[in-house]
Motif scaffolding. Structure first.
Motif, PDB file in Angstrom:
ATOM      1  N   THR A  61       0.835  -1.207   0.000  1.00 42.46           N
ATOM      2  CA  THR A  61       0.000   0.000   0.000  1.00 42.46           C
ATOM      3  C   THR A  61       0.871   1.259   0.000  1.00 42.46           C
ATOM      4  N   VAL A  62       0.241   2.382  -0.301  1.00 42.62           N
ATOM      5  CA  VAL A  62       0.946   3.657  -0.424  1.00 42.62           C
ATOM      6  C   VAL A  62       0.304   4.675   0.495  1.00 42.62           C
ATOM      7  N   ARG A  63       1.120   5.483   1.129  1.00 43.08           N
ATOM      8  CA  ARG A  63       0.568   6.534   1.990  1.00 43.08           C
ATOM      9  C   ARG A  63       1.272   7.852   1.702  1.00 43.08           C
ATOM     10  N   SER A  64       0.448   8.929   1.653  1.00 42.69           N
ATOM     11  CA  SER A  64       1.022  10.289   1.552  1.00 42.69           C
ATOM     12  C   SER A  64       0.725  11.052   2.834  1.00 42.69           C
ATOM     13  N   GLY A  65      -0.541  11.488   2.974  1.00 37.57           N
ATOM     14  CA  GLY A  65      -0.907  12.259   4.172  1.00 37.57           C
ATOM     15  C   GLY A  65      -1.495  11.390   5.269  1.00 37.57           C
ATOM     16  N   GLY A  66      -1.897  10.179   4.935  1.00 37.06           N
ATOM     17  CA  GLY A  66      -2.452   9.272   5.942  1.00 37.06           C
ATOM     18  C   GLY A  66      -3.894   9.568   6.316  1.00 37.06           C
ATOM     19  N   HIS A  67      -4.618  10.311   5.469  1.00 31.55           N
ATOM     20  CA  HIS A  67      -5.990  10.688   5.822  1.00 31.55           C
ATOM     21  C   HIS A  67      -7.056   9.789   5.218  1.00 31.55           C
ATOM     22  N   CYS A  68      -6.681   8.594   4.833  1.00 27.93           N
ATOM     23  CA  CYS A  68      -7.658   7.696   4.217  1.00 27.93           C
ATOM     24  C   CYS A  68      -8.837   7.449   5.171  1.00 27.93           C
ATOM     25  N   TYR A  69     -10.051   7.513   4.634  1.00 32.12           N
ATOM     26  CA  TYR A  69     -11.233   7.244   5.451  1.00 32.12           C
ATOM     27  C   TYR A  69     -11.312   5.760   5.838  1.00 32.12           C
ATOM     28  N   SER A 126      -9.470  22.047   3.266  1.00 31.15           N
ATOM     29  CA  SER A 126      -9.091  22.933   4.365  1.00 31.15           C
ATOM     30  C   SER A 126      -8.331  22.201   5.462  1.00 31.15           C
ATOM     31  N   CYS A 127      -8.345  20.872   5.455  1.00 30.31           N
ATOM     32  CA  CYS A 127      -7.633  20.151   6.514  1.00 30.31           C
ATOM     33  C   CYS A 127      -6.146  20.140   6.195  1.00 30.31           C
ATOM     34  N   TYR A 128      -5.353  20.736   7.072  1.00 30.34           N
ATOM     35  CA  TYR A 128      -3.970  21.031   6.725  1.00 30.34           C
ATOM     36  C   TYR A 128      -3.130  19.790   6.462  1.00 30.34           C
ATOM     37  N   VAL A 130      -4.021  16.725   5.261  1.00 29.30           N
ATOM     38  CA  VAL A 130      -4.389  15.825   4.148  1.00 29.30           C
ATOM     39  C   VAL A 130      -3.270  15.880   3.111  1.00 29.30           C
ATOM     40  N   GLY A 131      -2.886  14.714   2.555  1.00 34.56           N
ATOM     41  CA  GLY A 131      -1.767  14.659   1.611  1.00 34.56           C
ATOM     42  C   GLY A 131      -2.217  14.726   0.160  1.00 34.56           C
ATOM     43  N   SER A 132      -1.340  15.260  -0.708  1.00 34.41           N
ATOM     44  CA  SER A 132      -1.683  15.398  -2.128  1.00 34.41           C
ATOM     45  C   SER A 132      -1.865  14.036  -2.799  1.00 34.41           C
ATOM     46  N   GLY A 133      -1.118  13.023  -2.364  1.00 32.60           N
ATOM     47  CA  GLY A 133      -1.183  11.715  -3.015  1.00 32.60           C
ATOM     48  C   GLY A 133      -2.605  11.192  -3.122  1.00 32.60           C
ATOM     49  N   GLY A 134      -3.344  11.199  -2.026  1.00 28.69           N
ATOM     50  CA  GLY A 134      -4.730  10.729  -2.048  1.00 28.69           C
ATOM     51  C   GLY A 134      -5.709  11.836  -2.397  1.00 28.69           C
ATOM     52  N   HIS A 135      -5.402  13.060  -1.979  1.00 24.71           N
ATOM     53  CA  HIS A 135      -6.347  14.176  -2.131  1.00 24.71           C
ATOM     54  C   HIS A 135      -6.563  14.544  -3.603  1.00 24.71           C
ATOM     55  N   ILE A 136      -5.476  14.738  -4.324  1.00 19.83           N
ATOM     56  CA  ILE A 136      -5.603  15.176  -5.720  1.00 19.83           C
ATOM     57  C   ILE A 136      -6.189  14.042  -6.564  1.00 19.83           C
ATOM     58  N   GLY A 140      -9.823  16.099  -5.113  1.00 19.56           N
ATOM     59  CA  GLY A 140      -9.992  16.949  -3.920  1.00 19.56           C
ATOM     60  C   GLY A 140     -10.517  18.350  -4.196  1.00 19.56           C
ATOM     61  N   TYR A 141     -11.224  18.866  -3.213  1.00 23.14           N
ATOM     62  CA  TYR A 141     -11.832  20.194  -3.337  1.00 23.14           C
ATOM     63  C   TYR A 141     -11.796  20.893  -1.985  1.00 23.14           C
ATOM     64  N   GLY A 142     -12.077  22.193  -1.995  1.00 21.06           N
ATOM     65  CA  GLY A 142     -12.077  22.933  -0.743  1.00 21.06           C
ATOM     66  C   GLY A 142     -12.762  24.280  -0.855  1.00 21.06           C
ATOM     67  N   GLY A 195      -6.888   7.320  -5.118  1.00 19.29           N
ATOM     68  CA  GLY A 195      -5.491   6.954  -4.898  1.00 19.29           C
ATOM     69  C   GLY A 195      -5.321   5.448  -4.814  1.00 19.29           C
ATOM     70  N   GLY A 196      -4.065   5.015  -4.990  1.00 20.39           N
ATOM     71  CA  GLY A 196      -3.723   3.623  -4.738  1.00 20.39           C
ATOM     72  C   GLY A 196      -4.137   2.647  -5.822  1.00 20.39           C
ATOM     73  N   ASN A 197      -4.648   3.129  -6.940  1.00 17.85           N
ATOM     74  CA  ASN A 197      -5.206   2.221  -7.939  1.00 17.85           C
ATOM     75  C   ASN A 197      -4.335   1.979  -9.164  1.00 17.85           C
ATOM     76  N   VAL A 200       2.215   4.277  -7.983  1.00 15.53           N
ATOM     77  CA  VAL A 200       2.603   5.145  -6.868  1.00 15.53           C
ATOM     78  C   VAL A 200       2.928   6.527  -7.440  1.00 15.53           C
ATOM     79  N   ILE A 201       2.111   7.505  -7.097  1.00 11.24           N
ATOM     80  CA  ILE A 201       2.310   8.865  -7.597  1.00 11.24           C
ATOM     81  C   ILE A 201       3.475   9.497  -6.834  1.00 11.24           C
ATOM     82  N   THR A 202       4.380  10.133  -7.568  1.00 12.97           N
ATOM     83  CA  THR A 202       5.474  10.827  -6.886  1.00 12.97           C
ATOM     84  C   THR A 202       5.397  12.343  -7.093  1.00 12.97           C
TER      85      THR A 202
HETATM   86  C1  LIG Z   1     -10.112  15.137   8.614  1.00  4.57           C
HETATM   87  C2  LIG Z   1     -10.239  15.011   7.111  1.00  4.57           C
HETATM   88  C3  LIG Z   1     -10.589  16.133   6.372  1.00  4.57           C
HETATM   89  C4  LIG Z   1     -10.718  16.068   4.978  1.00  4.57           C
HETATM   90  N1  LIG Z   1     -11.045  17.203   4.286  1.00  4.57           N
HETATM   91  C5  LIG Z   1     -11.173  17.148   2.948  1.00  4.57           C
HETATM   92  C6  LIG Z   1     -11.490  18.318   2.188  1.00  4.57           C
HETATM   93  O1  LIG Z   1     -11.655  19.410   2.735  1.00  4.57           O
HETATM   94  N2  LIG Z   1     -11.621  18.181   0.844  1.00  4.57           N
HETATM   95  C7  LIG Z   1     -11.447  16.981   0.203  1.00  4.57           C
HETATM   96  O2  LIG Z   1     -11.552  16.929  -1.024  1.00  4.57           O
HETATM   97  N3  LIG Z   1     -11.141  15.867   0.899  1.00  4.57           N
HETATM   98  C8  LIG Z   1     -11.004  15.924   2.236  1.00  4.57           C
HETATM   99  N4  LIG Z   1     -10.695  14.778   2.936  1.00  4.57           N
HETATM  100  C9  LIG Z   1     -10.578  13.517   2.195  1.00  4.57           C
HETATM  101  C10 LIG Z   1      -9.158  13.340   1.670  1.00  4.57           C
HETATM  102  O3  LIG Z   1      -8.948  14.180   0.550  1.00  4.57           O
HETATM  103  C11 LIG Z   1      -8.985  11.866   1.246  1.00  4.57           C
HETATM  104  O4  LIG Z   1      -9.206  11.018   2.345  1.00  4.57           O
HETATM  105  C12 LIG Z   1      -7.613  11.607   0.644  1.00  4.57           C
HETATM  106  O5  LIG Z   1      -7.620  10.365  -0.015  1.00  4.57           O
HETATM  107  C13 LIG Z   1      -6.511  11.643   1.689  1.00  4.57           C
HETATM  108  O6  LIG Z   1      -5.266  11.580   1.054  1.00  4.57           O
HETATM  109  P1  LIG Z   1      -3.947  11.275   1.929  1.00  4.57           P
HETATM  110  O7  LIG Z   1      -2.800  11.209   0.995  1.00  4.57           O
HETATM  111  O8  LIG Z   1      -3.886  12.212   3.089  1.00  4.57           O
HETATM  112  O9  LIG Z   1      -4.332   9.859   2.535  1.00  4.57           O
HETATM  113  P2  LIG Z   1      -3.595   8.442   2.531  1.00  4.57           P
HETATM  114  O10 LIG Z   1      -4.219   7.701   3.675  1.00  4.57           O
HETATM  115  O11 LIG Z   1      -2.125   8.599   2.526  1.00  4.57           O
HETATM  116  O12 LIG Z   1      -4.077   7.842   1.152  1.00  4.57           O
HETATM  117  C14 LIG Z   1      -5.434   7.817   0.753  1.00  4.57           C
HETATM  118  C15 LIG Z   1      -5.594   6.922  -0.483  1.00  4.57           C
HETATM  119  O13 LIG Z   1      -4.762   7.427  -1.530  1.00  4.57           O
HETATM  120  C16 LIG Z   1      -3.741   6.480  -1.829  1.00  4.57           C
HETATM  121  N5  LIG Z   1      -2.483   7.199  -2.004  1.00  4.57           N
HETATM  122  C17 LIG Z   1      -1.877   8.024  -1.123  1.00  4.57           C
HETATM  123  N6  LIG Z   1      -0.739   8.473  -1.630  1.00  4.57           N
HETATM  124  C18 LIG Z   1      -0.600   7.919  -2.854  1.00  4.57           C
HETATM  125  C19 LIG Z   1       0.397   8.010  -3.848  1.00  4.57           C
HETATM  126  N7  LIG Z   1       1.498   8.747  -3.677  1.00  4.57           N
HETATM  127  N8  LIG Z   1       0.221   7.307  -4.991  1.00  4.57           N
HETATM  128  C20 LIG Z   1      -0.893   6.538  -5.168  1.00  4.57           C
HETATM  129  N9  LIG Z   1      -1.866   6.436  -4.257  1.00  4.57           N
HETATM  130  C21 LIG Z   1      -1.716   7.110  -3.100  1.00  4.57           C
HETATM  131  C22 LIG Z   1      -3.685   5.524  -0.668  1.00  4.57           C
HETATM  132  O14 LIG Z   1      -3.186   4.283  -1.021  1.00  4.57           O
HETATM  133  C23 LIG Z   1      -5.151   5.484  -0.245  1.00  4.57           C
HETATM  134  O15 LIG Z   1      -5.896   4.628  -1.086  1.00  4.57           O
HETATM  135  C24 LIG Z   1     -10.536  14.826   4.318  1.00  4.57           C
HETATM  136  C25 LIG Z   1     -10.202  13.688   5.065  1.00  4.57           C
HETATM  137  C26 LIG Z   1     -10.055  13.769   6.442  1.00  4.57           C
HETATM  138  C27 LIG Z   1      -9.710  12.540   7.219  1.00  4.57           C
END
Ligand SMILES: Cc1cc2nc3c(=O)[nH]c(=O)nc-3n(C[C@H](O)[C@H](O)[C@H](O)COP(=O)(O)OP(=O)(O)OC[C@H]3O[C@@H](n4cnc5c(N)ncnc54)[C@H](O)[C@@H]3O)c2cc1C
Length: 381
Positions: A61-69, A126-128, A130-136, A140-142, A195-197, A200-202
């Protein structure tokens, strides 16, 4: 010179922290976590994973910001996690004529680096932390998104480490205008496919990023549940009017004042459980427009029609003085407040503490139905 990626195994003091993300429901027991600092590290980690037969039935698995639901990153069947959070720069890349955001950059990294250096912004969350890897990759929106769209509307290219033949990893650059249709598809898959599909996005690259308004107008209000419990009709009216307002605004229909335009306004309606004591609303608008205070007042008057007049107990506007969801108390914003955009973004820059949570995000284009409004009221009370 090739370097060895950092591997954190179970006997390492960092292991317990690195095997989990924001949502404490999900804690993995991987053989090791790779802390990748370059695309080459990711290639090496993938090749090693693929070469080990013991890993066949368990996931990488891959993690960027760790904000996976959900448990997409951390679960019992995970053998190895690649953590790219140390790749976290945002900068203008002349070779691509685009702004580069590394996959491990959090919303706060990209916000501060892009704005301070170039006056630009991604319309991201707006959540500071959250990582670009999963968010973009999830589209992602805000708070800037009603004005400027989604982050992926600006995505020009993505660097992703793929394993096309199932054996060897390689770094692939997929652009919106790549000649190869398969690369254009790979780019497209990163504009909301999740993300994760696909690999691995760099790195991501963005073109034509917008400039946020220099100033924004912020306001927060709250209403007491003890008052709303006496007037379920007003609670339901608030939820109904809120949805209808945005449906009208989107369609260019409804009362005249809505048609004056509210595309610059983003709101967070905090429909918290009765045990919280209050429900709240946070509003951000373009503060450089002269008519913003009037439009803000018209919006709030519309939502709360009947709250302070007519027969039956009234519902007073009060201060948002407590945590609601991920947002902390916003007492001082009871008074409409003009702030520089970056300062306002920092004020609303909430992730809250790590926690066990169950989340669902969706884009609404229509108002809530009466059945949905009844269900919301029933479950919150
Ligand atoms: C408290 C909170 C607030 C949030 N607020 C917003 C918001 O305002 N707007 C919005 O749009 N979303 C919001 N989110 C949702 C958030 O955008 C998603 O949960 C996003 O997937 C998190 O990305 P991450 O990299 O932090 O998480 P991660 O747990 O690191 O990864 C999430 C998913 O993306 C995959 N992934 C991560 N990095 C990579 C990579 N480099 N290459 C390939 N796959 C990767 C992981 O494998 C996993 O499937 C929020 C989530 C939380 C928990």
């Amino acid at each position: 010179m090739t370097t060895q990626p950092i591997e954190v195994t179970a006997d390492d003091a960092r292991y317990d922290a690195l095997r989990r993300g924001f949502n404490q429901r999900w804690i993995a027991e991987p053989d090791y976590i790779v802390v990748a600092t370059s695309a080459d590290d990711v290639v090496a980690a993938l090749d090693k994973f693929l070469a080990d037969p013991a890993h066949v039935s368990r996931r990488l698995t891959v993690r960027s910001g760790g904000h996976c639901y959900e448990n997409f990153v951390s679960s019992a069947d995970v053998a190895v996690t690649i953590d790219v959070s140390q790749m976290n720069r945002a900068y203008f890349d002349p070779s691509m004529n685009a702004y580069c955001v590394e996959a491990g950059a959090t919303n706060w990294h990209s916000t501060t680096q892009l704005y301070r250096k170039a006056g630009r912004a991604l319309p991201g969350g707006s959540c500071y932390s959250v990582g670009s890897g999963g968010h973009i990759s999830g589209g992602g929106y805000g708070l800037l998104s009603r004005l400027f769209g989604l982050t992926v509307d600006y995505l020009y290219a993505v660097e992703v480490v793929t394993v096309a033949d199932g054996k060897k990893a390689k770094v692939t650059l997929a652009r919106k205008d790549s000649r190869d249709a398969a690369l254009r598809d790979l780019w497209w898959a990163h504009t909301g496919g999740g993300g994760g599909n696909f690999g691995v996005i760099t790195r991501y690259w963005f073109r034509d990023l917008p400039s946020p308004p220099a100033q924004v107008l912020l306001r927060s209000v709250a209403w007491e549940w003890k008052d709303l419990l006496k007037r379920p009709d007003l609670f339901k009216s608030l939820v109904r009017r809120y949805g209808q307002f945005f449906e009208h605004e989107q369609a260019g229909t409804g009362p005249d004042f809505i048609r004056r335009g509210y595309r610059d306004m983003f709101t967070l309606l905090k429909l918290t459980h009765v045990s919280n004591g209050k429900v709240g609303l946070i509003v951000q608008m373009d503060g450089t427009k002269k008519d913003s205070p009037d439009r803000l007042k018209a919006f709030l008057d519309h939502l709360t029609e009947g709250f302070a007049a007519g027969p039956g107990p009234h519902v007073a506007q009060t201060v948002l003085d407590r945590q609601m969801g991920e947002h902390s108390a916003q007492r001082e914003l009871f008074i409409p407040t003009l702030l520089p955009w970056l300062t306002a973004t920092q004020s609303l820059n909430e992730s809250g503490p790590n926690r066990c949570g169950k989340y669902k995000s969706a884009y609404h284009t229509k108002a809530f139905t009466e059945q949905q409004i009844d269900a919301i009221h029933h479950h919150l009370t």
